[in-house]
Motif scaffolding. Structure first.
Motif, PDB file in Angstrom:
ATOM      1  N   GLY A 100       0.811  -0.691   0.048  1.00 50.37           N
ATOM      2  CA  GLY A 100      -0.249   0.124  -0.291  1.00 50.37           C
ATOM      3  C   GLY A 100       0.721   0.677  -0.389  1.00 50.37           C
ATOM      4  N   ALA A 101       2.112   1.099   0.018  1.00 49.88           N
ATOM      5  CA  ALA A 101       3.488   2.362   0.128  1.00 49.88           C
ATOM      6  C   ALA A 101       3.195   2.683  -0.543  1.00 49.88           C
ATOM      7  N   PHE A 102       2.998   1.850  -1.920  1.00 50.96           N
ATOM      8  CA  PHE A 102       3.884   2.514  -3.688  1.00 50.96           C
ATOM      9  C   PHE A 102       2.724   3.195  -3.864  1.00 50.96           C
ATOM     10  N   ASP A 103       3.473   4.606  -4.421  1.00 47.21           N
ATOM     11  CA  ASP A 103       2.382   5.528  -5.149  1.00 47.21           C
ATOM     12  C   ASP A 103       2.527   6.257  -6.449  1.00 47.21           C
ATOM     13  N   ARG A 104       1.680   5.265  -7.054  1.00 45.16           N
ATOM     14  CA  ARG A 104       1.185   4.906  -8.344  1.00 45.16           C
ATOM     15  C   ARG A 104       0.455   6.292  -8.789  1.00 45.16           C
ATOM     16  N   ASP A 105       0.364   7.740  -7.855  1.00 44.67           N
ATOM     17  CA  ASP A 105      -0.296   8.900  -8.237  1.00 44.67           C
ATOM     18  C   ASP A 105       0.141  10.198  -8.216  1.00 44.67           C
ATOM     19  N   GLY A 106       1.722   9.619  -8.169  1.00 43.41           N
ATOM     20  CA  GLY A 106       2.084  11.369  -7.827  1.00 43.41           C
ATOM     21  C   GLY A 106       1.583  11.901  -6.214  1.00 43.41           C
ATOM     22  N   GLY A 107       1.132  11.439  -5.194  1.00 43.79           N
ATOM     23  CA  GLY A 107       0.431  12.327  -3.964  1.00 43.79           C
ATOM     24  C   GLY A 107      -0.549  13.110  -4.788  1.00 43.79           C
ATOM     25  N   VAL A 108      -1.329  12.381  -6.180  1.00 43.40           N
ATOM     26  CA  VAL A 108      -2.623  13.685  -6.788  1.00 43.40           C
ATOM     27  C   VAL A 108      -3.972  13.484  -5.605  1.00 43.40           C
ATOM     28  N   LEU A 109      -3.921  13.255  -4.346  1.00 45.78           N
ATOM     29  CA  LEU A 109      -4.894  13.609  -3.243  1.00 45.78           C
ATOM     30  C   LEU A 109      -4.818  14.440  -2.633  1.00 45.78           C
ATOM     31  N   ASP A 110      -3.572  14.071  -2.213  1.00 43.10           N
ATOM     32  CA  ASP A 110      -2.982  15.472  -1.632  1.00 43.10           C
ATOM     33  C   ASP A 110      -2.460  16.802  -2.749  1.00 43.10           C
ATOM     34  N   TYR A 111      -2.234  16.528  -3.460  1.00 43.01           N
ATOM     35  CA  TYR A 111      -2.294  17.785  -4.400  1.00 43.01           C
ATOM     36  C   TYR A 111      -3.693  18.327  -5.211  1.00 43.01           C
ATOM     37  N   CYS A 112      -4.559  18.018  -5.151  1.00 40.50           N
ATOM     38  CA  CYS A 112      -5.505  18.124  -5.343  1.00 40.50           C
ATOM     39  C   CYS A 112      -6.090  19.241  -4.229  1.00 40.50           C
ATOM     40  N   ARG A 113      -5.849  18.187  -3.074  1.00 44.69           N
ATOM     41  CA  ARG A 113      -6.091  19.255  -1.983  1.00 44.69           C
ATOM     42  C   ARG A 113      -5.987  20.825  -1.515  1.00 44.69           C
ATOM     43  N   LEU A 114      -4.274  20.237  -1.682  1.00 47.66           N
ATOM     44  CA  LEU A 114      -3.515  21.423  -1.603  1.00 47.66           C
ATOM     45  C   LEU A 114      -4.272  22.958  -2.669  1.00 47.66           C
ATOM     46  N   HIS A 115      -4.492  22.838  -3.634  1.00 44.51           N
ATOM     47  CA  HIS A 115      -4.719  23.557  -5.139  1.00 44.51           C
ATOM     48  C   HIS A 115      -6.354  23.531  -4.543  1.00 44.51           C
ATOM     49  N   GLY A 116      -6.892  23.138  -4.063  1.00 43.41           N
ATOM     50  CA  GLY A 116      -8.140  23.723  -3.904  1.00 43.41           C
ATOM     51  C   GLY A 116      -9.108  22.908  -5.471  1.00 43.41           C
ATOM     52  N   ILE A 117      -8.421  21.558  -6.532  1.00 40.73           N
ATOM     53  CA  ILE A 117      -9.063  20.789  -7.070  1.00 40.73           C
ATOM     54  C   ILE A 117     -10.139  19.884  -7.264  1.00 40.73           C
TER      55      ILE A 117
END
Length: 305
Positions: free
Chosen positions: A192-209
């Motif tokens: 589960g630690a393998f990141d396939r999405d580049g941290g997209v969940l937190d990125y979208c939250r940080l940028h209001g997407i």
């Protein structure tokens, strides 16, 4: 029904949206009924793509919508472009042609949101920017977003386009949780630690997407429905037990699980069954407790560190 300001755009979209990928199989009366039930349930966002049914889905929607007792300004029409036969295409020429085709089929002079569908490896961001400028200036598109893109792809586009990218459509269900798993299994060696999405969940939250979740009742890479699946007996039991407690359907619990996340996502449901759509819309008003959310997550086979 709850609503979310999509990416801070001022467009208020229902947290449960109707995906229109399969509606070409319905006759007009069935589709009019489906849309009417969806609207009555509070759904106001209808998700399309130029490739759905080879364009036929947009066409039949446009025909049926004229028979539904709802004003155009009271709903949000969203479409996507960029997938062609055997390749992806984010060229200015194709984006403009695709939008014009969608507008004609939908029978409207504008769409509220346009999303770039699957990433185009040959994208020229300046071409995308030019297309967006032309569409926005002409009043054909009110807001823009992407689908299935990771943070660096979005950053590349944001460097060129002048309009905010307000949404990212991503696959997510309780049985397809990669972008959540990576945030839980930090500094671990577990799968589960393998990141396939580049941290997209937190990125979208940080940028209001705003994240729009698709395949919300599927597992794997669209391998099948997670409901009543023999691979997930514990999940089935957890969904049913929670549904009984909350007086909703197990499917609604699976959708509510997504909506419980503080990212304030939207869930796109793709059923063509009117009664099922109404039952899924009820997920918007279900608030899972923290223990219940984690119970469902663990029942899907996810281990906590």
């Amino acid at each position: 029904m709850r609503y979310v300001d999509i990416g801070g755009s001022g467009l208020l979209g229902s947290t449960v949206a109707l995906g229109c990928m399969r509606i070409a199989s319905l006759d007009k009366a069935e589709l009019v009924n489906l849309l009417g039930v969806a609207v009555d349930a509070g759904i106001n966002l209808f998700d399309h793509a130029d490739i759905y049914g080879g364009g036929r889905c947009e066409e039949v929607f446009g025909e049926a919508f004229r028979s539904v007792s709802v004003r155009r300004e009271d709903v949000l029409l969203q479409t996507k472009c960029g997938i062609r036969d055997g390749f992806f295409d984010f060229s200015k020429e194709h984006i403009l042609a695709s939008v014009n085709g969608s507008l004609s089929r939908l029978g409207t002079d504008h769409v509220d949101l346009l999303l770039l569908h699957r990433p185009d490896a040959l994208v020229e961001p300046a071409e995308v920017a030019a297309a967006f400028d032309e569409l926005h200036a002409a009043g054909k598109v009110r807001a823009f977003g992407v689908s299935n893109q990771h943070p660096m792809q979005i950053e590349l586009l944001r460097r060129h386009v002048r309009q905010p990218l307000v949404t990212n459509q991503l696959q997510l269900s309780v049985a397809h949780t990669g972008m959540i798993d990576a945030g839980i299994n930090v500094n671990m060696t577990s799968p589960g630690a393998f990141d396939r999405d580049g941290g997209v969940l937190d990125y979208c939250r940080l940028h209001g997407i705003t994240i729009q979740a698709w395949s919300v009742l599927q597992y794997g890479q669209i391998e099948g429905t997670l409901l009543d699946a023999e691979q997930f007996p514990e999940l089935d039991r957890a969904l049913r037990d929670t549904a009984d407690q909350l007086s909703v359907t197990p499917a609604a619990v699976a959708v509510a699980w997504i909506l419980r996340h503080p990212a304030r996502m939207q869930a796109i449901v793709g059923s063509t069954n009117a009664a099922r759509v109404a039952s899924l819309a009820a997920a918007s008003d279900v608030e899972l407790s923290r223990p219940a959310w984690y119970e469902v997550y663990r029942a899907a086979g996810n281990r906590l560190p």
